[in-house]
Scaffold this motif. Structure first.
Motif, mmCIF file in Angstrom:
data_model
loop_
_atom_site.group_PDB
_atom_site.id
_atom_site.type_symbol
_atom_site.label_atom_id
_atom_site.label_comp_id
_atom_site.label_asym_id
_atom_site.label_seq_id
_atom_site.Cartn_x
_atom_site.Cartn_y
_atom_site.Cartn_z
ATOM 1 N N ARG A 15 -0.429 0.363 -14.914
ATOM 2 C CA ARG A 15 -0.496 0.368 -16.375
ATOM 3 C C ARG A 15 0.475 -0.687 -16.870
ATOM 4 O O ARG A 15 1.653 -0.658 -16.533
ATOM 5 C CB ARG A 15 -0.157 1.745 -16.948
ATOM 6 N N MET A 16 -0.059 -1.619 -17.676
ATOM 7 C CA MET A 16 0.732 -2.740 -18.180
ATOM 8 C C MET A 16 0.503 -2.911 -19.666
ATOM 9 O O MET A 16 -0.544 -2.537 -20.193
ATOM 10 C CB MET A 16 0.312 -4.054 -17.507
ATOM 11 N N GLY A 28 0.773 -1.230 0.000
ATOM 12 C CA GLY A 28 0.000 0.000 0.000
ATOM 13 C C GLY A 28 0.806 1.282 0.000
ATOM 14 O O GLY A 28 0.350 2.291 0.509
ATOM 15 N N SER A 29 2.008 1.266 -0.608
ATOM 16 C CA SER A 29 2.881 2.443 -0.542
ATOM 17 C C SER A 29 3.142 3.116 -1.883
ATOM 18 O O SER A 29 3.843 4.120 -1.935
ATOM 19 C CB SER A 29 4.228 2.045 0.072
ATOM 20 N N VAL A 30 2.587 2.601 -2.966
ATOM 21 C CA VAL A 30 2.923 3.066 -4.309
ATOM 22 C C VAL A 30 1.683 3.664 -4.988
ATOM 23 O O VAL A 30 0.579 3.134 -4.877
ATOM 24 C CB VAL A 30 3.506 1.903 -5.142
ATOM 25 N N ASP A 31 1.893 4.765 -5.700
ATOM 26 C CA ASP A 31 0.797 5.418 -6.426
ATOM 27 C C ASP A 31 0.563 4.820 -7.809
ATOM 28 O O ASP A 31 -0.566 4.773 -8.287
ATOM 29 C CB ASP A 31 1.105 6.917 -6.592
ATOM 30 N N LEU A 32 1.650 4.409 -8.461
ATOM 31 C CA LEU A 32 1.559 3.909 -9.838
ATOM 32 C C LEU A 32 2.559 2.780 -10.033
ATOM 33 O O LEU A 32 3.720 2.909 -9.633
ATOM 34 C CB LEU A 32 1.880 5.039 -10.829
ATOM 35 N N VAL A 33 2.105 1.691 -10.636
ATOM 36 C CA VAL A 33 2.991 0.613 -11.076
ATOM 37 C C VAL A 33 2.910 0.555 -12.596
ATOM 38 O O VAL A 33 1.813 0.581 -13.164
ATOM 39 C CB VAL A 33 2.596 -0.761 -10.478
ATOM 40 N N ILE A 34 4.076 0.516 -13.229
ATOM 41 C CA ILE A 34 4.138 0.315 -14.670
ATOM 42 C C ILE A 34 4.887 -0.984 -14.923
ATOM 43 O O ILE A 34 5.774 -1.349 -14.158
ATOM 44 C CB ILE A 34 4.826 1.497 -15.401
ATOM 45 N N SER A 35 4.505 -1.690 -15.992
ATOM 46 C CA SER A 35 5.167 -2.966 -16.225
ATOM 47 C C SER A 35 4.919 -3.492 -17.630
ATOM 48 O O SER A 35 3.828 -3.364 -18.180
ATOM 49 C CB SER A 35 4.670 -4.010 -15.212
#
Length: 167
Positions: free
Chosen positions: A122-123, A82-89
Motif C-alpha cells: 500500500r503506497m 519473499g519474506s514480507v506480508d505487507l509493505v507500506i510506503s
C-alpha cells in the motif's frame, strides 16, 4: 502519509509469524500504526537517512512498541526476498526539485522483491505520477483505495516476481 494512515491494515492473525515493512519510513508514523494494529507482527522500518531512523526509533519508544524496529538501509537492504506480508510506503517523489519516476520505480521493485507471493503493498503518491499504472508493471492486481485532489493511495497484490519464482 495522512491519506495512507487509515489504510494501514490489521492483518488476519493466522498464527504464523507475520512481517510488515515501511519502506522510506521518515518519522515512523506509518510503521508505528502498523505495529500498533498488528501486535503479532514484526515491523521493520527502513530509511537511508540516519535522522529519519532516529526519529522512527523515538516514535516507537514513545508509543511502547516493542514489535517495531528502525534501521538505516538502502531501500529494504537486509530484508530477504519473499519474506514480507505487507509493505507500506510514502516514497519520495522529487529529487532535486524534479519529479523522479526512477525513484518511485525503485521503491515499487523493492516492494515486489521482498513480498511473499500473496503479499501486498500500500503506497501513497502524488496523483500526477499515476501510481496505479506504475504498480501494474510489477503486480498482478492493483486498485485505487483512496484519492483526493493531490494524492492517491493504491494497493497492489501478488508480485509478478513471485509468480515467476513459483510458476
Amino acid at each position: 502519509s495522512a491519506l495512507l494512515l487509515p489504510w494501514v491494515p490489521r492483518l488476519a492473525d493466522d498464527g504464523r509469524h507475520q512481517s510488515i515493512a515501511d519502506l522510506g519510513c521518515g518519522s515512523g508514523l506509518l510503521a508505528a500504526a502498523a505495529a500498533e494494529r498488528n501486535p503479532q507482527a514484526r515491523v521493520i522500518a527502513t530509511d537511508e537517512s540516519y535522522l529519519a531512523v532516529s526519529s522512527s526509533r523515538r516514535t516507537f519508544e514513545n508509543a511502547g512498541l516493542a514489535n517495531a524496529e528502525a534501521r538505516v538501509a538502502n531501500m529494504l537492504g537486509g530484508v530477504a526476498r519473499g519474506s514480507v506480508d505487507l509493505v507500506i510506503s510514502n516514497p519520495p517523489q522529487h529529487q532535486a526539485a524534479a519529479l523522479s519516476q526512477t525513484s518511485l520505480a525503485r521503491f515499487i521493485e523493492e516492494a515486489a522483491r521482498v513480498l511473499r507471493p500473496q503479499g501486498r503493498v500500500r503506497m501513497v503518491a502524488n496523483r500526477h505520477v499515476n501510481l496505479n499504472v506504475a504498480l501494474r508493471e510489477s503486480f498482478a492486481r492493483t486498485r485505487i483505495l483512496d484519492q483526493d485532489r493531490k494524492y492517491m493511495v493504491c494497493e497492489a497484490e501478488s508480485p509478478l516476481s513471485a509468480v515467476l519464482r513459483t510458476g
